[in-house]
Scaffold this motif. Structure first.
Motif, short mmCIF file in Angstrom:
data_model
loop_
_atom_site.label_atom_id
_atom_site.label_comp_id
_atom_site.label_asym_id
_atom_site.label_seq_id
_atom_site.Cartn_x
_atom_site.Cartn_y
_atom_site.Cartn_z
N ALA A 163 64.61 32.72 57.94
CA ALA A 163 65.68 32.07 58.57
C ALA A 163 67.15 32.04 58.21
O ALA A 163 67.62 31.60 58.44
N SER A 164 66.50 30.81 57.22
CA SER A 164 67.60 29.84 57.21
C SER A 164 68.13 30.49 56.09
O SER A 164 69.14 28.90 54.80
N ASP A 165 67.82 31.42 54.34
CA ASP A 165 67.94 31.76 53.72
C ASP A 165 69.24 32.17 53.62
O ASP A 165 70.34 32.41 54.67
N SER A 166 70.36 31.83 52.88
CA SER A 166 71.63 32.03 52.11
C SER A 166 72.11 33.21 52.26
O SER A 166 73.16 33.27 53.32
N ARG A 167 71.52 34.18 52.19
CA ARG A 167 71.88 36.19 52.18
C ARG A 167 72.11 36.08 53.05
O ARG A 167 72.49 37.20 53.95
N LEU A 168 71.42 35.22 54.54
CA LEU A 168 71.44 36.11 56.41
C LEU A 168 72.90 35.09 57.05
O LEU A 168 73.40 35.56 58.13
N ARG A 169 73.73 34.30 55.97
CA ARG A 169 74.94 34.05 56.88
C ARG A 169 75.83 35.23 57.50
O ARG A 169 75.81 36.14 56.05
N PRO A 170 76.04 35.16 58.54
CA PRO A 170 77.10 36.26 58.81
C PRO A 170 78.33 35.75 57.93
O PRO A 170 79.56 36.63 57.57
N ASP A 171 78.81 34.53 57.88
CA ASP A 171 79.95 35.08 57.05
C ASP A 171 79.96 35.47 54.72
O ASP A 171 80.64 35.94 54.97
N ARG A 172 78.72 34.99 55.10
CA ARG A 172 78.77 35.38 53.21
C ARG A 172 78.51 36.87 53.81
O ARG A 172 79.50 37.24 52.37
N TYR A 173 77.96 37.78 54.16
CA TYR A 173 76.97 38.69 54.34
C TYR A 173 79.46 39.46 55.00
O TYR A 173 79.25 41.15 54.45
N ALA A 174 80.00 39.36 55.72
CA ALA A 174 80.94 39.33 56.25
C ALA A 174 82.50 39.73 54.88
O ALA A 174 82.95 41.08 54.16
N LEU A 175 82.15 38.76 53.76
CA LEU A 175 83.18 38.75 52.89
C LEU A 175 81.76 39.48 51.62
O LEU A 175 83.22 40.48 50.95
N GLU A 176 81.05 39.36 51.83
CA GLU A 176 80.38 40.70 50.58
C GLU A 176 81.49 42.27 50.91
O GLU A 176 81.29 42.62 50.25
N MET A 177 81.76 42.34 51.87
CA MET A 177 81.34 43.40 53.52
C MET A 177 83.05 43.63 53.27
O MET A 177 84.01 45.05 53.49
N ILE A 236 64.32 42.83 57.23
CA ILE A 236 64.88 41.34 56.47
C ILE A 236 66.61 41.22 57.31
O ILE A 236 66.93 40.32 57.94
N ARG A 237 66.82 42.49 57.38
CA ARG A 237 68.61 42.30 57.62
C ARG A 237 69.09 42.20 59.00
O ARG A 237 70.34 42.12 59.74
N PHE A 259 68.56 41.86 48.56
CA PHE A 259 67.12 41.03 49.07
C PHE A 259 66.37 41.87 48.10
O PHE A 259 65.12 41.25 49.37
N ASP A 260 66.34 42.14 47.00
CA ASP A 260 65.43 42.87 46.68
C ASP A 260 64.96 41.56 45.64
O ASP A 260 63.35 41.25 45.61
N THR A 261 65.34 40.58 45.78
CA THR A 261 64.51 39.46 45.17
C THR A 261 64.53 38.44 46.16
O THR A 261 63.83 37.55 46.17
N ALA A 262 64.40 38.79 47.93
CA ALA A 262 64.00 38.14 49.37
C ALA A 262 61.91 38.49 48.94
O ALA A 262 62.10 39.71 48.89
N PRO A 263 61.66 37.51 49.38
CA PRO A 263 60.31 37.49 49.77
C PRO A 263 59.50 37.89 51.11
O PRO A 263 60.49 37.32 51.48
N ARG A 264 58.50 38.55 50.83
CA ARG A 264 57.79 38.62 52.14
C ARG A 264 58.11 37.91 53.46
O ARG A 264 57.61 35.99 53.06
N LYS A 265 58.80 37.82 54.45
CA LYS A 265 58.77 36.82 55.79
C LYS A 265 59.68 35.87 54.96
O LYS A 265 59.86 35.20 54.89
N LEU A 266 60.64 36.38 54.57
CA LEU A 266 61.56 35.49 54.25
C LEU A 266 62.35 34.26 55.52
O LEU A 266 62.38 35.14 56.63
#
Length: 456
Positions: free
Chosen positions: A349-363, A440-441, A340-347
């Motif tokens: 809501a459609s941004d890939s970083r926010l996908r729950p499946d992506r985040y769960a896999l990252e975790m 953002i999170r 999220f350090d490369t995320a702009p202000r007021k990201l």
């Protein structure tokens, strides 16, 4: 720099510089072979049994998973599997295709140099080296998530670049991207065509990439080679991109033709890239040679393709250091893309970083990643039903279909163009006095153009 021995044998260049028409066959002999690269990595491209066992023990596959996956997939042999097959999350990396598109910006400083360069041939050396630089991180064998229709990815805080990409079509899967800083604009319409061959898959880049260098308005067109992912199920998985990459200066007619050597037994030829910068008359001006997983160098040459006396190879690009023993073989820049350090202000809501499946896999939660992925895919189907019931068509937010159909070596492409709305949106957000920032999170992933979707 080349050693004394490496500089000898200039007649070889003459033998491969007789013209563009026979360039591909000639380059099989490899400039790198002449220049004395050593230390080939031992890779069995057919996939030895011990490779499969070693990789299974690293945790990516269990043998029963491989067997089950093979039983499911063998019926698709010969098919385009771009979007027709639901794949298990065990083969995924915690990144989407939209984010992966942004990885080409890691060495964007090479495009800055191309824009500042007055020599038209060196301009192509810098620009083509930028195009080659993405192949090192692209050799990862994990699959990125397919974006949801309407999904986006934003990136700021890198070389003054603003980057936006959007999933503009679901069938066929297509993405569009735009990046810009003070030196260049980058525009891409990405569409992949695949052919599943059992234990491998061929990937054909039915897409278009244009780079505009702002100082002189030079437009560069890029046609990459196809890619082959080998040993998908059995053996040690590796990625190869044999063939030609062509970058053309549409303003002057100058071009670069770079040949990617195919991977042979025991890794022979793997990673090697050789080629020339040609003028509009198809005369070689500068030779380029190196390995896409290490570095590229260049040297001026005469009209026969031989290095000019008194010149030597000079390095133009080298791969950056990477984290050791990274679980997903990520580079530092890949981690930056997910951050999220490369995320702009007021990201958005459609941004890939926010996908729950992506985040769960990252975790590391594969079970949750799988269930979240299934939920998102069902919501996408539900939105399609709602849209069709209302007689509506999906409309991308940041890109417009241009009406232009561009032929490619692998099929025609419907070209999307950046509409400028994201630049206006980002400018308005960044200049706003609203200091009520949201964590953002805590933003819920929402690429949908229709709300209140129910999962049936």
């Amino acid at each position: 720099m080349a050693s004394k021995d490496q500089k000898q044998g200039g007649g070889f260049f003459a033998s491969i510089a007789s013209g563009l028409s026979n360039f591909g066959n000639a380059m099989h002999k490899s400039v790198n072979g002449l220049l004395g690269y050593e230390g080939l990595e031992v890779i069995n491209p057919e996939g030895a049994a011990e490779d499969a066992e070693e990789e299974a023990q690293r945790g990516r596959w269990k043998q029963e998973d491989r067997d089950g996956y093979w039983k499911m997939m063998h019926k698709y042999i010969g098919s385009d599997i771009t979007s027709m097959v639901t794949l298990p999350v065990i083969i995924f990396e915690p990144m989407t295709m939209l984010q992966k598109m942004a990885e080409i910006m890691e060495f964007s400083s090479l495009l800055d140099k191309a824009d500042e360069c007055e020599d038209p041939y060196m301009r192509l050396v810098y620009a083509s080296s930028w195009a080659i630089s993405v192949y090192f991180p692209y050799q990862r064998t994990w699959k990125p998530f397919n974006p949801i229709l309407g999904e986006t990815y934003e990136m700021v805080n890198h070389g003054g670049i603003t980057f936006i990409s959007e999933q503009v079509s679901h069938h066929p899967p297509m993405s569009a991207g735009h990046a810009e800083n003070e030196h260049f604009t980058y525009d891409v319409t990405s569409k992949l065509k695949t052919k599943f061959l059992g234990n491998s898959v061929d990937v054909y880049p039915v897409g278009r990439t244009h780079v505009t260098l702002k100082r002189d308005g030079v437009v560069l067109d890029l046609v990459p080679p196809p890619t082959k992912v080998n040993n998908l199920i059995f053996g040690r998985t590796f990625v190869d991109s044999p063939g030609e990459m062509i970058m053309t200066n549409l303003t002057t007619g100058d071009k670069v033709v770079l040949y990617f050597q195919p991977c042979g037994w025991f890794g022979a030829g793997r990673y090697e890239v050789d080629g020339y910068v040609y003028n509009a008359a198809e005369e070689p001006k500068i030779l380029i040679t190196g390995k896409w997983n290490e570095s590229l160098s260049y040297q001026p040459c005469d009209l026969e393709g031989e290095p000019l006396p008194g010149t030597e190879l000079k390095e133009v690009w080298r791969v950056a250091d990477v984290p050791e023993n990274d679980k997903f073989q990520y580079t530092h820049f890949a981690h930056k893309i997910n951050s999220f350090d490369t995320a702009p202000r007021k990201l958005l809501a459609s941004d890939s970083r926010l996908r729950p499946d992506r985040y769960a896999l990252e975790m590391g939660n594969l079970s949750k990643a799988g269930s979240e992925k299934s939920s998102l895919e069902e919501r996408q189907r539900a939105e399609k039903r709602s849209r069709e019931a209302n007689g509506h068509q999906f409309t991308p937010r940041w890109f417009d279909i241009s009406g232009e159909i561009t032929p490619t070596p692998w099929g025609d492409l419907e070209v999307y163009q950046y509409n400028g709305k994201y630049t206006a949106h980002r400018s308005a957000v960044d200049s706003s006095d609203d200091l009520d920032e949201v964590d953002i999170r805590s933003i819920e992933f929402n690429p949908w153009q229709y709300g209140n979707l129910t999962v049936e």
